[in-house]
Motif scaffolding. Structure first.
Motif, PDB file in Angstrom:
ATOM      1  N   ALA A   6       0.859  -1.199   0.000  1.00 39.42           N
ATOM      2  CA  ALA A   6       0.000   0.000   0.000  1.00 39.42           C
ATOM      3  C   ALA A   6       0.886   1.237   0.000  1.00 39.42           C
ATOM      4  CB  ALA A   6      -0.904  -0.020   1.222  1.00 39.42           C
ATOM      5  N   GLU A   7       0.565   2.180  -0.890  1.00 38.26           N
ATOM      6  CA  GLU A   7       1.427   3.356  -1.018  1.00 38.26           C
ATOM      7  C   GLU A   7       0.745   4.653  -0.599  1.00 38.26           C
ATOM      8  OE1 GLU A   7       4.684   1.991  -4.258  1.00 38.26           O
ATOM      9  OE2 GLU A   7       2.916   2.980  -5.082  1.00 38.26           O
ATOM     10  N   SER A   8      -0.534   4.774  -0.901  1.00 38.33           N
ATOM     11  CA  SER A   8      -1.230   6.018  -0.562  1.00 38.33           C
ATOM     12  C   SER A   8      -2.733   5.784  -0.621  1.00 38.33           C
ATOM     13  CB  SER A   8      -0.837   7.131  -1.550  1.00 38.33           C
ATOM     14  OG  SER A   8      -1.216   6.767  -2.859  1.00 38.33           O
ATOM     15  N   PHE A   9      -3.480   6.793  -0.227  1.00 41.80           N
ATOM     16  CA  PHE A   9      -4.940   6.714  -0.313  1.00 41.80           C
ATOM     17  C   PHE A   9      -5.485   8.080  -0.709  1.00 41.80           C
ATOM     18  CE2 PHE A   9      -3.885   7.689   4.120  1.00 41.80           C
ATOM     19  CZ  PHE A   9      -4.580   8.873   4.285  1.00 41.80           C
ATOM     20  N   ILE A  10      -6.696   8.062  -1.217  1.00 38.93           N
ATOM     21  CA  ILE A  10      -7.413   9.317  -1.484  1.00 38.93           C
ATOM     22  C   ILE A  10      -8.772   9.197  -0.804  1.00 38.93           C
ATOM     23  CG2 ILE A  10      -8.445  10.804  -3.247  1.00 38.93           C
ATOM     24  CD1 ILE A  10      -6.336   9.643  -5.207  1.00 38.93           C
TER      25      ILE A  10
ATOM     26  N   GLN B 200     -15.952   7.841  -0.183  1.00 39.46           N
ATOM     27  CA  GLN B 200     -15.235   6.571  -0.048  1.00 39.46           C
ATOM     28  C   GLN B 200     -13.733   6.847  -0.050  1.00 39.46           C
ATOM     29  OE1 GLN B 200     -16.554   4.493  -3.619  1.00 39.46           O
ATOM     30  NE2 GLN B 200     -14.672   5.068  -4.668  1.00 39.46           N
ATOM     31  N   VAL B 201     -12.983   5.805   0.231  1.00 46.34           N
ATOM     32  CA  VAL B 201     -11.525   5.932   0.197  1.00 46.34           C
ATOM     33  C   VAL B 201     -10.996   5.013  -0.895  1.00 46.34           C
ATOM     34  CG1 VAL B 201      -9.427   5.967   1.600  1.00 46.34           C
ATOM     35  CG2 VAL B 201     -11.652   5.949   2.706  1.00 46.34           C
ATOM     36  N   VAL B 202     -10.037   5.512  -1.653  1.00 49.91           N
ATOM     37  CA  VAL B 202      -9.370   4.674  -2.640  1.00 49.91           C
ATOM     38  C   VAL B 202      -7.930   4.455  -2.182  1.00 49.91           C
ATOM     39  CG1 VAL B 202      -8.599   4.470  -5.037  1.00 49.91           C
ATOM     40  CG2 VAL B 202     -10.814   5.547  -4.511  1.00 49.91           C
ATOM     41  N   VAL B 203      -7.575   3.187  -2.009  1.00 52.23           N
ATOM     42  CA  VAL B 203      -6.202   2.846  -1.613  1.00 52.23           C
ATOM     43  C   VAL B 203      -5.428   2.456  -2.866  1.00 52.23           C
ATOM     44  CG1 VAL B 203      -4.765   1.221  -0.313  1.00 52.23           C
ATOM     45  CG2 VAL B 203      -6.937   2.026   0.654  1.00 52.23           C
ATOM     46  N   LYS B 204      -4.270   3.060  -3.027  1.00 49.94           N
ATOM     47  CA  LYS B 204      -3.400   2.686  -4.141  1.00 49.94           C
ATOM     48  C   LYS B 204      -2.314   1.760  -3.605  1.00 49.94           C
ATOM     49  CE  LYS B 204      -4.191   6.789  -6.875  1.00 49.94           C
ATOM     50  NZ  LYS B 204      -3.617   7.886  -7.649  1.00 49.94           N
ATOM     51  N   ALA B 205      -2.260   0.569  -4.186  1.00 52.64           N
ATOM     52  CA  ALA B 205      -1.289  -0.430  -3.730  1.00 52.64           C
ATOM     53  C   ALA B 205      -0.544  -0.992  -4.933  1.00 52.64           C
ATOM     54  CB  ALA B 205      -2.000  -1.552  -2.979  1.00 52.64           C
ATOM     55  N   ARG B 206       0.756  -1.155  -4.755  1.00 52.77           N
ATOM     56  CA  ARG B 206       1.577  -1.685  -5.843  1.00 52.77           C
ATOM     57  C   ARG B 206       1.598  -3.211  -5.735  1.00 52.77           C
ATOM     58  NH1 ARG B 206       7.319  -1.624  -6.329  1.00 52.77           N
ATOM     59  NH2 ARG B 206       7.445  -0.317  -4.465  1.00 52.77           N
TER      60      ARG B 206
ATOM     61  N   ARG C 119     -15.334   1.738   2.055  1.00 52.77           N
ATOM     62  CA  ARG C 119     -16.046   2.744   2.846  1.00 52.77           C
ATOM     63  C   ARG C 119     -15.168   3.238   3.990  1.00 52.77           C
ATOM     64  NH1 ARG C 119     -21.177  -0.264   4.680  1.00 52.77           N
ATOM     65  NH2 ARG C 119     -21.795   1.750   5.558  1.00 52.77           N
ATOM     66  N   LYS C 120     -14.332   2.360   4.480  1.00 49.35           N
ATOM     67  CA  LYS C 120     -13.407   2.742   5.552  1.00 49.35           C
ATOM     68  C   LYS C 120     -12.067   2.044   5.333  1.00 49.35           C
ATOM     69  CE  LYS C 120     -15.596   5.119   8.952  1.00 49.35           C
ATOM     70  NZ  LYS C 120     -15.078   6.340   9.580  1.00 49.35           N
ATOM     71  N   VAL C 121     -11.013   2.696   5.784  1.00 55.44           N
ATOM     72  CA  VAL C 121      -9.682   2.084   5.725  1.00 55.44           C
ATOM     73  C   VAL C 121      -9.063   2.139   7.119  1.00 55.44           C
ATOM     74  CG1 VAL C 121      -7.303   2.408   4.892  1.00 55.44           C
ATOM     75  CG2 VAL C 121      -9.216   2.565   3.297  1.00 55.44           C
ATOM     76  N   ILE C 122      -8.461   1.032   7.515  1.00 54.14           N
ATOM     77  CA  ILE C 122      -7.682   1.025   8.755  1.00 54.14           C
ATOM     78  C   ILE C 122      -6.212   0.849   8.394  1.00 54.14           C
ATOM     79  CG2 ILE C 122      -7.151  -0.272  10.857  1.00 54.14           C
ATOM     80  CD1 ILE C 122     -10.075  -0.850  11.226  1.00 54.14           C
TER      81      ILE C 122
ATOM     82  N   ARG D   5     -12.409   9.068   6.724  1.00 56.01           N
ATOM     83  CA  ARG D   5     -12.706   7.656   6.469  1.00 56.01           C
ATOM     84  C   ARG D   5     -11.484   6.759   6.714  1.00 56.01           C
ATOM     85  NH1 ARG D   5     -17.465   6.165   4.458  1.00 56.01           N
ATOM     86  NH2 ARG D   5     -18.898   7.879   4.044  1.00 56.01           N
ATOM     87  N   VAL D   6     -10.422   7.376   7.143  1.00 56.05           N
ATOM     88  CA  VAL D   6      -9.197   6.609   7.405  1.00 56.05           C
ATOM     89  C   VAL D   6      -8.918   6.602   8.906  1.00 56.05           C
ATOM     90  CG1 VAL D   6      -6.705   6.474   6.980  1.00 56.05           C
ATOM     91  CG2 VAL D   6      -8.265   7.219   5.144  1.00 56.05           C
ATOM     92  N   HIS D   7      -8.780   5.404   9.434  1.00 57.14           N
ATOM     93  CA  HIS D   7      -8.435   5.249  10.846  1.00 57.14           C
ATOM     94  C   HIS D   7      -7.040   4.622  10.950  1.00 57.14           C
ATOM     95  CE1 HIS D   7     -12.602   5.747  12.634  1.00 57.14           C
ATOM     96  NE2 HIS D   7     -12.826   5.746  11.318  1.00 57.14           N
TER      97      HIS D   7
END
Lengths: 137, 530
Positions: free
Chosen positions: B258-262, B267-273, B286-289, B490-492
C-alpha cells in the motif's frame, strides 16, 4: 585490492591454529572465504590490510586484541569473529564453546590464566601494531 | 467497494481484522506478506543439535551468512538476524527505503509483522500509562481479556501483578532458568530491602504457553525460540490470521504494498503496488484502517498528501542493557533446558526517574557466544574460555524507559519518497541501573555502571507516536480517540502510530487492544452487528 584466495586460506589456517589449536576442519576454509566475501563486500581493501601480517606469520591473536580495544569494528576483529561463528556452529566446535559439566575450579583457573595471557597478548599486540603502522608509513 | 480495507498484517492489522470479523464484517487485508521458508522444523534441543548436527551452520549462521549481519550492516538483535527469521525484515530496504539520521529503524513486511520475532512479553497499561491517551484502562479491559483468552498467556500473581494489571486468566508461569530462580529467591528473602529502593521483581507475563491450548503445544524448554519461527507455543499474529482465513472471515491479499490513499469523503481509494508486476491497483472502501506499523503508516499518510514539509513525532523506548555475572555460577554447565525468552521482570519506581521504569532479565542460553565476541576485553582464546565458563553465569538486565514527544525526534518524507527518521535527543541514563547494580551485588550478581550500555536509537524496535491521538489542533495528522485521522475522516489508524506517549512497558499487547477498539468504532459506523 581484495585479498587473493591463497592469502585467505593461509589467514584462516593461521587464526584457527592460533586460537582454537586446530587445523581448520573440513569445509571451514571454504566457508571462511564465502563469509569473508559477504562481510567485506563493500570494503575489500579494508580486508586486505593484514595480508602482510599473515605472510610474516605474526601473532594475529595479539594484534587483534590490541586493535579491538582501540576500535572493535576493525577488519581483523571481524575476521576473527567470522571464524568464531563458523567454529561455533559445527560439531567440532561444540566442546570448545560449551561447558556441559559443573567445573568451577577449572573455570576459575582457566579464566585467571586467560586474563594473564590476555595482558601479555595485549602488550605484544601493541608492539605488533606499532610495527604494522610503521611499515605502512 | 469493500466495507473495510485493512493495511498490514502485524499485531494491529490482525486484531483489527479479528474484531471487525466478530462484528460481522469481512475486511480486505492488503499486505506484502513475506512468509517463512519451507525449511524442515527444528525438533530437538538446541544443544543436541549443536553437539551433533553437521548441517547446523545452515540455520545458525545461515546459507547467506545472515547471522554475521552485525559485522557489516546496521545492528540487529540476535533474534531478528537469526537466519530463519530473515523473512521478518526481508525486503525492507527496497520496499520502503529509509534515511536514517541517528535512528536505525527496523521494518517488517512479513505476514504477522515484527511480532514474528518478538520477545512475547505482554503488559496491560494502567491509567498512569495511559495518562496522555484519550481513554482509560477500563476501556481497554474487554479487549485485553479477549486477547488473553485467544493468545494464551502464562504468568504469576506476584508483586508485579498490580503494575502489569493481571487479575487472572493466566496459565501457570514458565519455569525460570537457574540464575533467575536464584535471583527471585534472593528477592523474596530480602523483599523490604528492594522495596526501599523502589524495586520490585516478579515472573514475566509471556504469550508463551506453559500448558496446551487448543492444538498448540506447551513450551518444551529447548532453547529454540531464537532459531525456529512459528513455534506453536509462542503466540504470533500469523496464527490468528491463519484462523481468520481458514474460517473465511477475511479476504487476505499478499504481494501488495500500500502506497497512498485518497479520501473523497464518500469513499476511500487505496493505491497499492502489486509486487509481482509493479502495477498499481486501486481498492475502494467505505473505511480504511492503517495498521502498517508506526513508521509505515506515517509514510502512507505523508505520501497521500505529498507532504515533504511536516515533521511527525517519533517515539521509542530508551533502553539500556546491563550484564551481571553470578560469581558462584562461574563454571556451571550451560542451561540446556530453557525457553530463552524473558526470565524475570522488574519495575523501578523511585526518585531517580519521573515515571516507572520497566525491566526484564534474560539468560544467555539461546544466542551464539560469537554475537558478543567483540564485547569481551580478552584475547580470542580468553573469549573462548568465557564462552564456556562465564556465559552460563551471565544474566542481562534490559531496562525500558517511557518516551514522550520532543522536537528532536521525528520522521518526515524526503523529496525522493524515502522516510527519514531523525533522533537527536536521547535522555541521560544510568542512575536507575546503579540501584540494581548495588542491590544485586548482595545476591552475588556482579556488574559495574560502565558495563551498562544504552541501545542505539532505533534498535529497541518499539516505535510509536507518529500520528498521535491528541487534541492539539496544530497537528494536521493527529488522530481522535478511535484512531480517525483529522485530515481524512474515512481513514483510521490502528497501530502504535496513535500512541501520544510510549510507556515503559512493551506496547505490543496494548496496540492489539487499541486496534480492536478502533475496529469496534469502525464497525459501529459501518453498521456492523453488535
Amino acid at each position: 585490492l581484495s585479498q587473493a584466495g591463497p592469502d585467505l586460506d593461509r589467514e584462516c589456517a593461521l587464526l584457527c591454529r592460533g586460537i582454537f589449536g586446530l587445523e581448520p576442519p573440513p569445509g571451514c576454509v571454504d566457508a571462511y572465504r564465502r563469509a569473508h566475501a559477504v562481510v567485506f563486500s563493500a570494503a575489500p581493501a579494508e580486508a586486505a590490510r593484514f595480508t602482510e601480517a599473515v605472510r610474516r606469520g605474526w601473532d594475529l591473536e595479539a594484534l587483534e586484541l590490541a586493535l579491538r580495544l582501540r576500535d572493535k569494528d576493525n577488519a581483523l576483529t571481524k575476521k576473527v569473529n567470522i571464524l568464531f561463528y563458523l567454529m561455533e556452529t559445527r560439531p567440532e566446535g561444540f566442546p570448545l564453546f560449551v561447558n556441559t559439566d559443573r567445573a568451577p575450579l577449572r573455570a576459575w583457573m582457566r579464566l585467571t590464566a586467560e586474563t594473564l595471557r590476555s595482558a601479555y597478548k595485549l602488550l605484544k599486540g601493541w608492539v605488533l601494531l606499532r610495527r604494522l603502522e610503521a611499515s605502512r608509513g | 467497494v469493500a466495507d473495510l480495507v485493512i493495511i498490514g498484517s502485524g499485531p494491529a492489522g490482525v486484531w483489527a481484522a479479528w474484531q471487525a470479523a466478530r462484528r460481522g464484517l469481512k475486511p480486505l487485508i492488503l499486505d506484502v506478506g513475506h512468509a517463512p521458508g519451507a525449511d524442515k522444523p527444528l525438533d530437538q534441543n538446541l544443544y543436541d543439535l549443536r553437539r551433533q548436527d553437521p548441517a547446523q551452520a545452515d540455520y545458525l549462521v545461515g546459507k547467506n551468512f545472515e547471522s554475521l549481519n552485525n559485522l557489516h550492516r546496521p545492528y540487529q538483535s540476535p533474534k531478528i538476524k537469526s537466519p530463519r527469521f530473515h523473512y521478518v525484515t526481508q525486503g525492507g530496504d527496497e520496499l520502503a527505503p529509509m534515511e536514517s539520521l541517528g535512528f536505525n529503524a527496523t521494518q517488517s513486511f512479513a505476514l504477522g509483522g515484527l511480532a514474528n520475532a518478538w520477545g512475547a512479553s505482554v503488559y496491560r497499561y494502567d491509567d498512569q500509562d495511559l495518562r496522555a491517551f484519550p481513554f482509560k484502562s477500563r476501556d481497554l479491559d474487554p479487549y485485553y481479556d479477549a486477547l488473553t483468552a485467544e493468545m494464551g498467556i502464562s504468568g504469576a500473581q506476584d508483586d508485579l501483578s498490580e503494575h502489569f494489571g493481571w487479575k487472572g486468566g493466566l496459565q501457570p508461569p514458565l519455569r525460570p532458568d537457574r540464575l533467575a530462580a536464584r535471583l527471585l529467591a534472593h528477592y523474596e528473602s530480602y523483599r523490604p530491602r528492594f522495596h526501599r529502593r523502589g524495586i520490585k521483581i516478579g515472573r514475566p507475563n509471556l504469550a508463551l504457553l506453559s500448558e496446551k491450548l487448543g492444538d498448540r503445544e506447551a513450551c518444551r524448554y529447548d532453547n529454540l525460540a531464537f532459531w525456529q519461527p512459528g513455534l506453536p507455543c509462542v503466540y504470533s499474529p500469523a496464527m490468528t490470521l491463519a484462523t481468520l482465513r481458514r474460517e473465511a472471515n477475511v479476504d487476505y491479499r499478499s504481494g501488495y504494498l500500500a502506497e497512498s490513499f485518497i479520501d473523497s469523503g464518500a469513499q476511500v481509494v487505496v493505491k497499492a503496488r502489486r509486487l509481482q508486476d509493479n502495477r498499481v491497483e486501486e481498492f475502494s472502501a467505505r473505511k480504511v484502517i492503517l495498521a502498517a506499523g508506526a513508521l509505515n503508516s506515517a509514510r502512507i499518510v505523508l505520501r497521500s498528501f505529498q507532504d515533504t514539509q511536516t515533521r511527525l513525532p517519533l517515539l521509542e523506548n530508551p533502553t539500556t542493557l546491563t550484564p551481571f555475572v553470578h560469581a558462584a555460577s562461574i563454571g556451571s554447565p550451560v542451561q540446556r533446558e530453557s525457553h530463552g525468552l524473558a526470565q524475570l521482570n522488574t519495575v523501578y519506581e523511585g526518585p531517580d526517574w519521573d515515571s516507572p521504569v520497566k525491566g526484564t532479565f534474560y539468560g544467555y542460553s539461546s544466542p551464539l557466544a560469537s554475537d558478543v565476541f567483540r564485547d569481551f576485553p580478552l584475547a580470542a582464546r580468553g573469549v573462548l574460555a568465557s564462552s564456556q565458563y562465564l556465559l552460563p553465569a551471565i544474566t542481562v538486565l534490559q531496562l525500558f524507559y517511557r518516551d514522550t514527544p520532543n522536537s528532536g525526534n521525528h520522521v518526515y518524507l524526503t523529496a525522493d519518497g524515502r522516510l527519514a527518521t531523525r533522533c537527536s535527543v536521547q535522555p541521560r541514563l544510568g542512575a536507575v541501573e546503579k540501584h540494581f547494580i548495588r542491590l544485586l551485588l548482595r545476591a552475588g550478581f556482579i556488574s559495574h555502571p560502565r558495563l551498562s550500555k544504552p541501545l542505539p536509537a532505533g534498535n529497541g524496535i518499539h516505535y510509536a507516536g507518529t500520528l498521535p491521538m491528541t487534541e492539539d489542533s496544530s497537528q494536521r495528522y493527529r488522530t481522535d480517540s478511535v484512531g480517525r485521522l483529522a485530515c481524512a475522516g474515512r481513514v483510521h489508524v490502528a497501530d502504535a502510530a496513535v500512541f501520544p506517549e510510549l510507556p515503559a512497558k512493551n506496547h505490543t499487547f496494548t496496540l492489539m487492544a487499541v486496534a480492536m477498539r478502533v475496529a469496534d468504532a469502525v464497525a459501529d459506523e459501518l453498521g456492523g452487528r453488535l
